[in-house]
Design an enzyme around this catalytic site. Sequence first.
Site: not given
Lengths: 429, 429
Positions: A123, A185, A253, A256, A321-322, A355, A409
């Site tokens: 995606y 979708q 940063q 974004h 994240e970073h 990046d 068992e």
Amino acid sequence: MKIMTLSAFIKEKAAVMKKNDDRKLDDDVLNIIQTVRREGDRALLNYTRQFDRVDLQTFTVTEEEMALAKQEITSEFLEALNGAKQQIIHFHKNQLEKSWFIEGEDGTLLGQKVTPLESAGVYIPGGKAAYPSTVLMNVLPAKIAGVKQIIMVTPPDEDGRIRSEVLVAAHIAGVDQIYKVGGAQAIAALAYGTETIQKVNKIVGPGNRYVARAKKWVYGDVAIDMIAGPSEVVIVADDTAPPHYVAADLLAQAEHDEDATAILITYSKKIALTVQKEVEKQLQLLERKAMINESLEKNGRIIVVDSLKEALQLVNKIAPEHLQLMIENPMEKLPLVKHAGAIFLGNDSPEALGDYYAGPNHTLPTSGTAVFSSPLGVYDFLKKSSVIYYSEAALNKSIDSIVTLAKAEGLTAHAKSIQVRRKENGKKK
Amino acid sequence: MKIMTLSAFIKEKAAVMKKNDDRKLDDDVLNIIQTVRREGDRALLNYTRQFDRVDLQTFTVTEEEMALAKQEITSEFLEALNGAKQQIIHFHKNQLEKSWFIEGEDGTLLGQKVTPLESAGVYIPGGKAAYPSTVLMNVLPAKIAGVKQIIMVTPPDEDGRIRSEVLVAAHIAGVDQIYKVGGAQAIAALAYGTETIQKVNKIVGPGNRYVARAKKWVYGDVAIDMIAGPSEVVIVADDTAPPHYVAADLLAQAEHDEDATAILITYSKKIALTVQKEVEKQLQLLERKAMINESLEKNGRIIVVDSLKEALQLVNKIAPEHLQLMIENPMEKLPLVKHAGAIFLGNDSPEALGDYYAGPNHTLPTSGTAVFSSPLGVYDFLKKSSVIYYSEAALNKSIDSIVTLAKAEGLTAHAKSIQVRRKENGKKK
């Protein structure tokens, strides 16, 4: 940017702890998924009309569209893209895993067989910007793993087009099929298939909250990479860090989106103050000034702590994240970092380098999930099967133990399936 | 067991394709999760009263209870359990991953740092049976990975007790804390924490449909291993397979529960018929005959195909949890198997050997998810961070490409964070 103490920061964070219980969003997303499962392509075209405001006849990107895209991009862009591709491959090929076997006494053989997934869906967000770098970062690891069928989906603009940079990135990364469809979708189509779009084994790539929620819902019926939240950087800096570098990285940063988080942690009051001033100064010169300002107001913080040790403890708590370590001898502090998606060492390793270009993946765990998850990698597109071979002699030695455990068992037919093999011991088969 | 052709089998499967859209179940599970998040321990005790029919004062397993459990088990059981433990460790330690680095020109260093998760929660089903083997299979990989805090949850019986075999297995596997709580409420407690139970990084282990659905819901806020469905075996047999072995293995699989699936695929009509007779014969001697019969009626099938090739194609389509290749030279056919959780080779490697003793994990992908997922392993308890170090010279070489790519995405502050570093080139810092 606000300067604050550690305890003030912790208090502020606790107050905004969000709850992920948006039932309305779930209802919308589930309705979309069910409609796509029921109506297939027709549902996709309807949702594209509704959400992307374009009336497509078909959502398959044609060879003509690709040819046009190739003409539209600059040679400079193509060269940069190919450079990034080489770097990404150079790094990621080290993540390939091998099948292995161990041999035991009496001719046993135990192993782990590694196989690539057969198909993957990627995606790519549309909307305000184009993300060719995201195409490379998501597709190339799948290619290296050996995935045979890679499908890309991305929402069209109001003219029904996909940005040329994105199309060309898909081409050089080796995408097999591109469809103009986005949102929940698109995720439903990749998870369950439609007349046109083939169901895939795994869905990867970032998206808005509809996409993220749809991925959560289809998870289990299909594999997904992770559920991505807004982007974050934590920079730890001492007096050796050039303040204008630190400021530029925080501003990058914050660019974004409004929910991006840029945090500086330092034990130098001097750096705290000079970076604060530099941020103000550089901000005035930036194109997306208003948005960056909003992001910094909301989530941009300079936290003054007592020591490097305290700084790294806070890093491990945030699990960003970073992480940029702009401190003296950063490499030596690496063992103290437990939780971060990607760790950038020194003053010449800004997040933007990662990046776009350095090679490691830019799809990273967000929102503190670095405590349990990893960057997207080749391993995301590989899976394992165990292999077990026992000889008659080897099994014979284990029979009593297996029977004891099975009976404990209450699984007596399991015990019998082992015992039936005892009968022939001693006999030639 | 019904004998049928490949095409009849495919038709039958298509007809029962289930939809996973149980909104009622979701509502129940979400309510439980939200109540646990809001009320903590109190909610856990209430749900335990409601679902497990026992009024606990506390759900922490005490040292006294553990001491009693150790007295209650047989030395034979303990020895078998320790044997299984050694085998599981022997196999799984091969799954440990190492951090690595690659060095590049101009002093760049790129790497992947591997870190264990800090904590893990293991769900062990209660109810009709006790599963000490599941304790070992879920806890030991976490131990090998280096997870420091391992919490086990399992529902108590109506006397408020946990089976001694399960407690002892938890002890020898090295569980740090055991709580008597089950169902969706236990998953919620592990995901979000309560006054008593610590929030964990990852939840693993099998459970009923409430547990499975709760795991799906908390996924994202916490890592999970997989969403497990009913157990399956596919056996591919030719004329070299002893029919009474094949029959015993099918019956063992059918014993798990009414939804278990036992399938024989063969290109030998003779084997199809003799196995069918053997199943009937052996079934009469089994303790859990009625249940096994129900399971075989529902999902037990003998499918006659034309060739080994066709058999393995069907295997890859089914992507079974367990695959037994009871054919001549099974090892040589391994490359043709693409999708299966665990592959058992030859006549002396029955599934029960893998369930209890051989060493590879018995927590395996079910319901066809072997197309995209792997057995539970040490890798489930490890995560990665990327490491990026660039020198000034190395960054300088990449500046133009990075700036081009950042500008193509409209991220001009990203470009500036790179360009700001160009200024100092040539100068001594």
